[in-house]
Design an enzyme around this catalytic site. Structure first.
Site, PDB file in Angstrom:
ATOM      1  N   GLY A   1     -23.318   4.444   3.086  1.00  0.00           N
ATOM      2  CA  GLY A   1     -22.180   4.872   2.122  1.00  0.00           C
ATOM      3  C   GLY A   1     -22.662   4.927   0.828  1.00  0.00           C
ATOM      4  O   GLY A   1     -23.423   3.845   0.431  1.00  0.00           O
TER       5      GLY A   1
ATOM      6  N   LYS B   1       1.026  -1.249  -0.177  1.00  0.00           N
ATOM      7  CA  LYS B   1       0.080   0.075  -0.004  1.00  0.00           C
ATOM      8  C   LYS B   1       0.993   1.114   0.098  1.00  0.00           C
ATOM      9  O   LYS B   1       1.973   1.098   0.488  1.00  0.00           O
ATOM     10  CB  LYS B   1      -0.894   0.027   1.374  1.00  0.00           C
ATOM     11  CG  LYS B   1      -2.300   0.875   0.965  1.00  0.00           C
ATOM     12  CD  LYS B   1      -3.273  -0.062   0.292  1.00  0.00           C
ATOM     13  CE  LYS B   1      -4.333   0.599   0.135  1.00  0.00           C
ATOM     14  NZ  LYS B   1      -5.707   0.061  -0.492  1.00  0.00           N
TER      15      LYS B   1
ATOM     16  N   GLY C   1     -21.112   5.811  -2.370  1.00  0.00           N
ATOM     17  CA  GLY C   1     -19.947   6.292  -3.148  1.00  0.00           C
ATOM     18  C   GLY C   1     -19.930   5.128  -4.220  1.00  0.00           C
ATOM     19  O   GLY C   1     -20.933   4.558  -4.498  1.00  0.00           O
ATOM     20  N   ASN C   2     -18.580   5.001  -4.726  1.00  0.00           N
ATOM     21  CA  ASN C   2     -18.198   4.053  -5.393  1.00  0.00           C
ATOM     22  C   ASN C   2     -18.917   2.707  -5.226  1.00  0.00           C
ATOM     23  O   ASN C   2     -19.726   2.097  -5.811  1.00  0.00           O
ATOM     24  CB  ASN C   2     -16.828   3.967  -5.877  1.00  0.00           C
ATOM     25  CG  ASN C   2     -16.483   2.720  -6.828  1.00  0.00           C
ATOM     26  OD1 ASN C   2     -16.723   1.601  -6.526  1.00  0.00           O
ATOM     27  ND2 ASN C   2     -16.036   3.010  -8.197  1.00  0.00           N
ATOM     28  N   ALA C   3     -18.644   2.238  -3.871  1.00  0.00           N
ATOM     29  CA  ALA C   3     -18.845   0.934  -3.402  1.00  0.00           C
ATOM     30  C   ALA C   3     -20.545   0.785  -3.289  1.00  0.00           C
ATOM     31  O   ALA C   3     -21.010  -0.270  -3.901  1.00  0.00           O
ATOM     32  CB  ALA C   3     -18.217   0.478  -2.352  1.00  0.00           C
ATOM     33  N   GLY C   4     -20.944   1.709  -2.694  1.00  0.00           N
ATOM     34  CA  GLY C   4     -22.343   1.889  -1.922  1.00  0.00           C
ATOM     35  C   GLY C   4     -23.154   2.012  -2.958  1.00  0.00           C
ATOM     36  O   GLY C   4     -24.562   1.243  -3.282  1.00  0.00           O
TER      37      GLY C   4
HETATM   38  P1  NAD Z   1     -16.349   6.729  -1.730  1.00  0.00           P
HETATM   39  O1  NAD Z   1     -15.429   8.038  -1.432  1.00  0.00           O
HETATM   40  O2  NAD Z   1     -16.566   6.650  -3.210  1.00  0.00           O
HETATM   41  O3  NAD Z   1     -17.528   6.795  -0.820  1.00  0.00           O
HETATM   42  C1  NAD Z   1     -17.663   6.661   0.451  1.00  0.00           C
HETATM   43  C2  NAD Z   1     -19.215   7.072   0.719  1.00  0.00           C
HETATM   44  O4  NAD Z   1     -19.480   7.094   2.180  1.00  0.00           O
HETATM   45  C3  NAD Z   1     -19.796   8.484   0.199  1.00  0.00           C
HETATM   46  O5  NAD Z   1     -21.115   8.248   0.003  1.00  0.00           O
HETATM   47  C4  NAD Z   1     -19.677   9.274   1.720  1.00  0.00           C
HETATM   48  O6  NAD Z   1     -20.602  10.220   1.791  1.00  0.00           O
HETATM   49  C5  NAD Z   1     -19.967   8.337   2.767  1.00  0.00           C
HETATM   50  N1  NAD Z   1     -19.656   8.554   4.142  1.00  0.00           N
HETATM   51  C6  NAD Z   1     -18.489   9.216   4.482  1.00  0.00           C
HETATM   52  N2  NAD Z   1     -18.558   9.563   5.605  1.00  0.00           N
HETATM   53  C7  NAD Z   1     -19.623   8.884   6.192  1.00  0.00           C
HETATM   54  C8  NAD Z   1     -20.442   9.036   7.445  1.00  0.00           C
HETATM   55  N3  NAD Z   1     -19.662   9.472   8.579  1.00  0.00           N
HETATM   56  N4  NAD Z   1     -21.405   8.149   7.573  1.00  0.00           N
HETATM   57  C9  NAD Z   1     -22.077   7.780   6.341  1.00  0.00           C
HETATM   58  N5  NAD Z   1     -21.439   7.782   5.016  1.00  0.00           N
HETATM   59  C10 NAD Z   1     -20.391   8.302   5.085  1.00  0.00           C
HETATM   60  O7  NAD Z   1     -15.421   5.641  -1.477  1.00  0.00           O
HETATM   61  P2  NAD Z   1     -15.856   3.955  -1.988  1.00  0.00           P
HETATM   62  O8  NAD Z   1     -14.432   3.790  -3.066  1.00  0.00           O
HETATM   63  O9  NAD Z   1     -17.036   3.906  -2.136  1.00  0.00           O
HETATM   64  O10 NAD Z   1     -15.076   3.379  -0.375  1.00  0.00           O
HETATM   65  C11 NAD Z   1     -16.083   2.855   0.711  1.00  0.00           C
HETATM   66  C12 NAD Z   1     -15.557   1.950   1.493  1.00  0.00           C
HETATM   67  O11 NAD Z   1     -15.284   0.628   0.530  1.00  0.00           O
HETATM   68  C13 NAD Z   1     -14.159   2.252   1.915  1.00  0.00           C
HETATM   69  O12 NAD Z   1     -13.761   1.752   3.292  1.00  0.00           O
HETATM   70  C14 NAD Z   1     -13.124   1.359   1.098  1.00  0.00           C
HETATM   71  O13 NAD Z   1     -11.938   1.280   1.572  1.00  0.00           O
HETATM   72  C15 NAD Z   1     -13.919   0.311   0.476  1.00  0.00           C
HETATM   73  N6  NAD Z   1     -13.498  -0.057  -0.452  1.00  0.00           N
HETATM   74  C16 NAD Z   1     -13.552   0.335  -1.876  1.00  0.00           C
HETATM   75  C17 NAD Z   1     -13.329  -0.469  -3.026  1.00  0.00           C
HETATM   76  C18 NAD Z   1     -13.616   0.443  -4.403  1.00  0.00           C
HETATM   77  O14 NAD Z   1     -13.089  -0.436  -5.244  1.00  0.00           O
HETATM   78  N7  NAD Z   1     -14.059   1.551  -4.438  1.00  0.00           N
HETATM   79  C19 NAD Z   1     -12.490  -1.512  -2.961  1.00  0.00           C
HETATM   80  C20 NAD Z   1     -12.239  -2.022  -1.667  1.00  0.00           C
HETATM   81  C21 NAD Z   1     -12.987  -1.586  -0.507  1.00  0.00           C
END
Ligand code: NAD
Length: 415
Positions: free
Chosen positions: A217, A105, A219-222
């Site tokens: 959440g 990382k 974002g990308n994942a949610g």
């Molecule tokens: P992102 O930045 O696209 O989305 C994050 C989401 O979480 C946003 O909707 C944001 O508003 C929300 N959020 C932030 N603070 C918050 C809070 N206090 N309460 C509720 N919601 C809140 O990030 P992502 O890429 O979707 O990643 C989210 C999680 O998934 C992280 O833990 C990341 O490590 C994990 N993850 C993502 C990927 C990927 O491919 N995107 C891969 C592995 C793990």
């Protein structure tokens, strides 16, 4: 180190796994720490003509199973212990899906939101210059992570190609499609998670058609998880949230309309035909499926006993504390642990590397089919270990993943 230090948590999880696997103490000592870490000071010329020095890291945890793999974060609160913990989790993640890679990382302490495009480009190029001797397609392959993008990957790949005087698409993954990116990378994390949910439901005898879902959440994942849980699994999404708050409609939310609402207003809150709900209450809803997809440490010994979901699929990294894990297991909540649930992203990143090496690209259907195979077999290996050792799914995932790394190290004569 404090109790909430992520590296301390990663080491505690490993210690527990070593106990279950009855690993020799000396082997445990080797596995508890990164193989190598690089700390660098990166001077960057800012738009005002002055030099600013940024602190950067690359932590290479373990390469017994192959070249190391792991993202690069650009974040103002980055710490070396977060990077160390994430590099350990990457090692277990590549192992649980059985791809021939190790774990690493990287990170830079900076705030990309306050930097111009030119400053970001100069920082990205300078970062890859400073790690250029220790990364590369056969050594260590970075990827995007928090606040780093496909554009940043493209600059880094270009800089590395200049240093080595040849195109080096295989240096880095998460690249734009025009520069050797893979089809299917965008929704790979959520899609991989959905495949594990499908397998969990089969195992538990749960019918997912119309099953209720809450997602923290968006974002990308949610947001991809909301779309795919609807289209692939036939579930009904009743609640979603972001950092500004949550929305609930027990009759089911129109996910595509919520996505449009978020694009327009910047948040899911105030979506028509929904009531508001706090992020805390969302976790405790009476749903079949709960998908934490935002932050770490949101399910603790304080709220774990209020979780009513039958399946909890952790797309976020580290949403559950070790104390909460024990409570959830006792209460029969089936947890699909983070480094298994969200391994779809690194799996398609690995597919990207493979396609870069042989310079021939797969269509999306083939990526999905191969991702499904990897995730399904990782889930089933974990479930079998959970039954064999009579432990929760997180400990079981550790047993499988660490066991494979230990075997590779033994065969190489390292332990
Ligand atoms: P992102 O930045 O696209 O989305 C994050 C989401 O979480 C946003 O909707 C944001 O508003 C929300 N959020 C932030 N603070 C918050 C809070 N206090 N309460 C509720 N919601 C809140 O990030 P992502 O890429 O979707 O990643 C989210 C999680 O998934 C992280 O833990 C990341 O490590 C994990 N993850 C993502 C990927 C990927 O491919 N995107 C891969 C592995 C793990």
């Amino acid at each position: 180190m404090s109790e909430n230090n992520p590296f301390e948590i990663a080491q505690r999880q490993l210690d527990e796994c070593a106990r279950i696997l009855k690993l020799d103490d000396s082997v445990r000592e080797v596995l508890r720490v990164p193989m190598r870490e690089m700390h660098m000071s990166i001077p960057v010329r800012m738009d005002n003509g002055k030099l600013r020095v940024f602190q950067g890291f690359r932590v290479q945890y373990n390469n017994a199973r192959g070249p190391m793999k792991g993202g690069i974060r650009f974040h103002p609160d980055e710490t070396i212990d977060t990077v160390r913990a994430l590099s350990a989790w990457m090692t277990w993640k590549t192992s649980i899906v059985d791809i021939p890679l190790g774990g690493a990382k990287g990170g830079v302490i900076c705030n990309p939101k306050e930097m111009s495009v030119g400053e970001l480009e100069r920082l990205s190029r300078a970062y890859i210059q400073s790690v250029s001797e220790i990364v590369g397609p056969e050594k260590d392959v970075p990827a995007p992570d928090v606040y780093t993008t496909g554009q940043i990957m493209a600059w880094m790949m270009d800089e590395f190609s200049k240093i080595y005087q040849k195109n080096q698409f295989g240096l880095i993954t998460g690249k734009p499609l025009e520069l050797g990116g893979s089809a299917g990378r965008g929704d790979a994390t959520a899609r991989g998670g959905c495949y594990t949910i499908r397998e969990a439901a089969k195992n538990l005898g749960i019918n997912l058609k119309g099953a209720t879902v809450a997602i923290q959440g968006f974002g990308n994942a949610g947001s991809f998880a909301a779309s795919l849980a609807t289209s692939l699994l036939g579930c009904k999404i009743i609640a979603v949230s972001d950092s500004k708050g949550g929305i609930l409609n027990k009759a089911g939310l129109d996910v595509e309309a919520v996505i449009k609402h978020k694009e327009k207003t910047g948040s899911v809150v105030n979506f028509p035909k929904s009531e508001s709900i706090s992020n805390e209450k969302l976790l405790e809803l009476d749903v079949v499926l709960l998908i934490p997809s935002a932050l770490e440490g949101v399910i603790t010994d304080k709220n774990a006993s209020n979780i009513k979901a039958k399946i909890m699929c952790e797309l976020a990294n580290g949403p559950t504390t070790p104390e909460a894990d024990d409570i959830l297991y006792k209460n029969g909540v089936h947890v699909i642990p983070d480094f298994l649930a969200n391994a779809g992203g690194v799996t398609v990143s690995y597919f990207e590397m493979v396609q870069n090496f042989y310079m021939y690209y797969w269509d999306e259907a083939l990526v999905h089919e191969r991702l499904d195979k990897k995730m399904t077999s990782a889930y089933n290996a974990t479930l079998n270990a959970s039954k064999k050792y009579n432990v929760n799914m997180r400990k079981a995932a550790y047993v499988v993943a660490v066991g494979r790394v230990v075997e590779a190290m033994r065969l190489r004569g390292r332990i």
